[in-house]
Design a protein around this motif. Sequence first.
Motif, short mmCIF file in Angstrom:
data_model
loop_
_atom_site.label_atom_id
_atom_site.label_comp_id
_atom_site.label_asym_id
_atom_site.label_seq_id
_atom_site.Cartn_x
_atom_site.Cartn_y
_atom_site.Cartn_z
N GLY A 98 0.84 -1.64 0.14
CA GLY A 98 -0.09 -0.46 -0.29
C GLY A 98 0.93 1.26 0.26
O GLY A 98 2.29 1.24 -0.45
N MET A 99 0.01 2.69 -0.09
CA MET A 99 0.41 3.45 0.22
C MET A 99 1.38 3.83 1.16
O MET A 99 2.45 4.16 1.02
N THR A 100 1.28 3.60 2.51
CA THR A 100 2.15 3.10 3.45
C THR A 100 3.58 2.40 3.48
O THR A 100 4.30 3.34 3.61
N ASP A 101 3.31 1.55 2.76
CA ASP A 101 4.66 0.76 2.67
C ASP A 101 5.73 1.11 1.74
O ASP A 101 6.81 1.06 1.92
N ASP A 102 4.57 2.27 0.51
CA ASP A 102 5.76 2.77 0.36
C ASP A 102 6.40 4.03 0.44
O ASP A 102 7.51 4.51 0.33
N ILE A 103 5.71 4.67 1.11
CA ILE A 103 6.43 5.49 2.03
C ILE A 103 7.18 5.63 3.50
O ILE A 103 8.54 6.13 2.87
N ASP A 104 7.30 4.25 3.58
CA ASP A 104 8.28 3.89 4.55
C ASP A 104 9.09 3.26 3.86
O ASP A 104 9.99 3.36 4.44
N ARG A 105 8.75 2.69 2.90
CA ARG A 105 10.35 2.26 2.15
C ARG A 105 11.32 3.51 2.08
O ARG A 105 12.37 2.74 1.61
N ALA A 106 10.39 4.17 0.84
CA ALA A 106 11.01 5.79 1.01
C ALA A 106 11.75 6.42 1.68
O ALA A 106 12.56 6.84 2.20
N TRP A 107 11.04 6.41 2.49
CA TRP A 107 11.52 7.49 3.66
C TRP A 107 12.94 6.21 4.35
O TRP A 107 14.27 7.43 4.63
N LYS A 108 13.08 5.23 4.80
CA LYS A 108 14.14 3.93 4.57
C LYS A 108 15.03 4.38 3.86
O LYS A 108 16.37 4.46 4.52
N LEU A 109 14.76 4.96 2.94
CA LEU A 109 16.05 4.29 1.67
C LEU A 109 16.64 6.23 2.11
O LEU A 109 18.10 6.34 1.63
N PHE A 110 16.11 6.63 1.89
CA PHE A 110 16.21 8.16 2.91
C PHE A 110 16.84 8.58 3.70
O PHE A 110 18.30 9.05 3.67
N VAL A 111 16.62 7.79 4.79
CA VAL A 111 17.53 7.74 6.01
C VAL A 111 18.63 6.97 5.29
O VAL A 111 19.57 7.47 6.38
N ASP A 112 18.82 6.14 4.78
CA ASP A 112 20.35 5.21 4.85
C ASP A 112 20.79 5.78 4.40
O ASP A 112 22.05 6.08 4.26
N ALA A 113 20.61 6.79 2.90
CA ALA A 113 21.49 7.33 2.28
C ALA A 113 22.38 8.69 2.90
O ALA A 113 23.10 8.81 2.32
N HIS A 114 21.27 9.59 3.77
CA HIS A 114 21.59 10.35 4.12
C HIS A 114 22.87 9.83 6.00
O HIS A 114 23.72 10.64 5.98
N SER A 115 22.46 8.72 6.28
CA SER A 115 23.49 7.78 6.81
C SER A 115 25.11 8.03 6.61
O SER A 115 25.56 8.17 6.50
N ALA A 116 24.59 7.21 5.38
CA ALA A 116 25.82 6.96 4.51
C ALA A 116 26.12 7.96 3.69
O ALA A 116 27.60 8.00 4.10
N TYR A 117 25.15 9.40 4.16
CA TYR A 117 26.54 10.19 3.54
C TYR A 117 27.78 11.46 4.31
O TYR A 117 28.52 11.71 4.59
N VAL A 118 26.61 11.32 5.73
CA VAL A 118 26.75 11.55 6.95
C VAL A 118 29.33 10.66 7.37
O VAL A 118 29.88 10.85 7.22
N ALA A 119 28.37 10.10 7.15
CA ALA A 119 29.90 8.81 6.83
C ALA A 119 31.08 9.33 6.34
O ALA A 119 32.18 9.51 6.06
N ALA A 120 30.14 9.38 4.70
CA ALA A 120 31.67 9.53 3.66
C ALA A 120 31.85 11.03 4.18
O ALA A 120 32.92 11.31 3.98
#
Length: 153
Positions: A2-24
């Motif tokens: 559902g839409m909530t699952d898509d938003i949750d997945r997108a949010w997790k991708l965003f948070v993971d990408a931001h964490s990788a950016y900060v680490a880099a």
Amino acid sequence: MGMTDDIDRAWKLFVDAHSAYVAARMDLFATGGNSGGHLVDALRSPGQRPAALELLEFLPEAESRAYLAELVALASWVHGDILAARHLIGRMDREWVMGRIDAVVVSMLDDEESYRRFAELYVELGGDLLSSHLRRCAEHADPEVREIAADFA
């Protein structure tokens, strides 16, 4: 899914990408990769410039001074980066900038647009640089450059 699952997945991708950016970014600072020619080259490369401008936000003010010439160039001709470059110049010690920027600007004056963009930059910086620049414009051989003096008077 559902839409909530898509938003949750997108949010997790965003948070993971931001964490990788900060680490880099932390790794880059730890290895000294924020100094020297890499950053200058990145500021001159359209594909790398956004990352370089963002990295400059994290540098101590005194270290960012080394990039004044590149930032002045960006503040005058790279339309997508004018605001970011001007912001970074504005973060630098005002007295230090005011004592050095005109020499950089004079070396970059080329056409009517560069004279106009530097007049805009001097308006933002304040001080006596604008009046000096407008005198330079008023004495120019090109009537379009001379017009800048009237436009900003």
